[in-house]
Design a protein around this motif. Sequence first.
Motif, short mmCIF file in Angstrom:
data_model
loop_
_atom_site.label_atom_id
_atom_site.label_comp_id
_atom_site.label_asym_id
_atom_site.label_seq_id
_atom_site.Cartn_x
_atom_site.Cartn_y
_atom_site.Cartn_z
N LYS A 172 0.84 -1.20 0.00
CA LYS A 172 0.00 0.00 0.00
C LYS A 172 0.87 1.25 0.00
O LYS A 172 0.61 2.20 -0.76
N LYS A 173 1.89 1.25 0.82
CA LYS A 173 2.80 2.40 0.91
C LYS A 173 3.51 2.65 -0.41
O LYS A 173 3.76 3.80 -0.80
N ALA A 174 3.81 1.58 -1.14
CA ALA A 174 4.51 1.72 -2.42
C ALA A 174 3.62 2.27 -3.52
O ALA A 174 4.12 2.65 -4.59
N GLY A 175 2.31 2.29 -3.30
CA GLY A 175 1.41 2.83 -4.30
C GLY A 175 0.70 1.79 -5.14
O GLY A 175 0.05 2.11 -6.13
N LEU A 176 0.82 0.51 -4.75
CA LEU A 176 0.09 -0.53 -5.46
C LEU A 176 -1.39 -0.44 -5.12
O LEU A 176 -1.77 -0.02 -4.03
N GLY A 177 -2.25 -0.88 -6.08
CA GLY A 177 -3.68 -0.85 -5.84
C GLY A 177 -4.28 -2.23 -5.68
O GLY A 177 -5.35 -2.37 -5.10
N THR A 178 -3.58 -3.25 -6.21
CA THR A 178 -4.13 -4.61 -6.24
C THR A 178 -2.99 -5.60 -6.01
O THR A 178 -1.86 -5.37 -6.43
N PHE A 179 -3.31 -6.72 -5.36
CA PHE A 179 -2.33 -7.78 -5.20
C PHE A 179 -2.99 -9.12 -5.52
O PHE A 179 -4.21 -9.27 -5.42
N MET A 180 -2.17 -10.08 -5.90
CA MET A 180 -2.62 -11.46 -6.13
C MET A 180 -1.65 -12.39 -5.45
O MET A 180 -0.45 -12.35 -5.73
N ILE A 181 -2.14 -13.22 -4.57
CA ILE A 181 -1.30 -14.23 -3.91
C ILE A 181 -1.02 -15.33 -4.91
O ILE A 181 -1.94 -15.92 -5.49
N GLN A 182 0.25 -15.62 -5.10
CA GLN A 182 0.63 -16.69 -6.04
C GLN A 182 1.53 -17.68 -5.33
O GLN A 182 2.63 -17.35 -4.89
#
Length: 893
Positions: A46-56
Amino acid sequence: MNTSGPVTSPSSRFAIPGAEFRPAAFWFWNRIPGEDEIRHGLAEMKKAGLGTFMIQARLSLPRRDYLSPAYLDACRYAFAEAAKIGLEAVIYDEYAWMSGHGGGRTVAGADHLRERHLFWARGEAEGAGVGSDGQLELTVSGIRSGFLDFLGEAACDWIYEGGEARWDDWTLVSALAHGDGANTVPVEAKILAADASGCRIAVDAGDLTCPMVTVFVSARCASSRMINYLLPEAAQRFAETVYAPLAEAAEAAGPGIARAFFFDHPYAGFYGWHEHCGELGHSLLWSDDFGRSVAPGDLLALVGCVGLETARRRLAFFADHARRMHEAFFGTLRRWCDERGFDFTGHELLSHVGQWGLRGGLGALDPRGMPGVDHFGLDAFRTVTAVDAADYGSQLAAKLGDSVARSNGRSRCIVEQYSTGREMARPGLAGQWDLTIERLRAQAIRHTLLGARQFLFHAVYLDDGRPYSANDWRANPRFDFPPGLNFQPWWEDLPEVFDEVARLSAFVEEGEPLRPVALLYPLAALWQEGGDPPSAEHFGWWAEALARAGIGYDVLDERDLERGTVVDGDLVTPGGRYGMVILPDAHILSAAATIERLRTFLREGGRLFASGRLPDGLSNGLPNALVETSVRHLPAADQTAVEGFVRSLDRPCPSLHLEAAPAWNVVARHGTGWRLAAFNEAAEPRMLQLKLGNDAMLAELWNPRSGTVSPFPLPPDERIELPAQGLICLEIHPDARQRGARPGERPRAWTPALITPIELASGWEFRAVGAGDRFVPISVTAGWERQGFPNHSCAGIYRRRITLPRLKPDQRWDLVLDRVAETVECRVDGHSIGRRLFGEKRFALETSGEILVELHVRNTGANRYYADTPFAADPPTPSGLLGPPRLVAMESR
């Protein structure tokens, strides 16, 4: 991913872009993390500016842990924590990749769902091969997957139970005697013997008048964890076994937390064998049900010539094979997602990955039997388009993704970006720990301008693995297609870049792109020809040349042409409106309706350009004068000829052209005006030439770095200097009164003063962050890697006291760093005056007298993670200041 949020004004959405525009990342799990680790990892994203994540789940995660209660508990906790901090989750649907197997769970206890393939062998009906009893014996043996051999032993252990392929359930499909033409005769044949490695077939060759015999057999891979994508029940079991528990984990964390499932490169096998022959490069995925619909002559047409019917039979076969595979796998999963309220996205095999040509990315493979090639047909099953991209050169991915989305009533796409070692002369898995933030940003911007809505990075790591070992480095998370973004020294610099990319995406979301050119996707030619056919190469020449020239275009499917109409000389399709159509060696078309639509297009004033071979009968019924004026054919074209032809094309209005550099841009109609964006990827400033066609234009500058919107005075000659790595976003309107704004005054410009620059070559001290608190003297003529810190991959702090000579009131000193690797933050007397992450590294010093300057430089992870490995650079990768900083006097005008 989620586009259903509250309605906001364009400028507010630009200033604070939503998750659908923000970069996303895979989160690699090589083990099951604890709650503290999950919270920390999500907070960092979140701090880095990402909006979405996917666990792989990666191969380093034991297969027994995948979908275990502990794994699902960790997923559930991650989904819930993400919702608390405003991160969006998408569910990655597989253990590692090649969606469908679920780490072997899909086929466990259901052997009939395992992959089945068609093999063939050929022999002479007369001669030494025929025994005295008139029997011709043929074999299928030595079956290998070259693709898995390339990935290595770990891949074989992952895909095969016991680490190797074992075959069973051998079935005779067809045996045909034939010559070089259409004459074929069914012959009697039987399987004499079969085992886990192959089979022997006996053919009754007595009294045959045809010189050759080809036998087709199928077999199931009894040890494979991969499914048969032709069987709907395989996809249904995959959904029940994998999708269902992951969906339950997301729903238990809260409604709507995870909005989509993401599939990754479904894999239908690339098997070769000793007796392989003919024009189809690999085995073919097979099912008994599909086989009942295939005539024996159709099979023969796949691997050789059956006379004038070859092309028709081959096209019909591949079209039916692809349709059944898409419907069975993607259709089943899409319906499952629809019933439960999930979006369905992901990407198929892209043989153009990392390239512009349609077969250049995976050139050694024949993808015609894969769940790919017909990208337009497959995309109809997605709710959000996604594509794959490799390494950091310009490539087709985003352009094709946007085009197939528009063909299916949507627009733009997700681009998954991964790094291989190939660009840097390393093995693929060794990746690019030496990736710079400048290259990452440039690639994200190019993708966005070419059609990406969201940039998906591969990947954020759970941990950084272990030291290199020659025996097991491929299983080491440290070398799992690095870099892990969060272990790069410049990770803390990413918010600025990710905010900029997200704002650019939000800016180009508005409006309808001006794309007057349609480039045909030569699907029929691709199905007809294996290997690297001319159509694939010609397509790449046109696609790259148009993009680099800054000429807007879409890729069109043949079905778009069939359902299009011609209006005022333009071809109008669901995806756009085009005055020019390009055929890239599209010598074969699937339907007569396509030819007729092209003729109508020409009769009504359209223009047609073609390279290579033309389809038969294109000019039938058209006046010669019309053909001469409206059709331009380059029969012997090469890449240089195509590039020259594209440069000669008239540009639409408005248009953008970047001089002496690729013109990556977007031009889109927005209301009564236009939105324009352009990027200079060069290492030097370049002039951007605007062609607006209206002197009474009001312009606004939408600054993607700050999120601000301000008046922008257009220069009289419509030329704007873009700095190195510069990005500009403009909105222009024909009438200022509609906006109630004023053009504004030109910003204050600074130019070098007639004062000799001061070189700061000595007196510097250095501290390697994380390696002690002591500053030591250092030279600034070479990087820190040559001065006692060869493996230091982190921040390094340079400091020096500087006395700034007094200047006139309208003058200032700039601190210029001509050579620095990689990112730098400048602090003056303890206060930050900015960061420079790409392009020119220059800082304005708004002070005088004696100051303490600190330069916080962050390099890449290469020198740390490649140290003591065969992948290490010699000498180590340059880091820090590589040349003396300079004080340059500037004056305003």
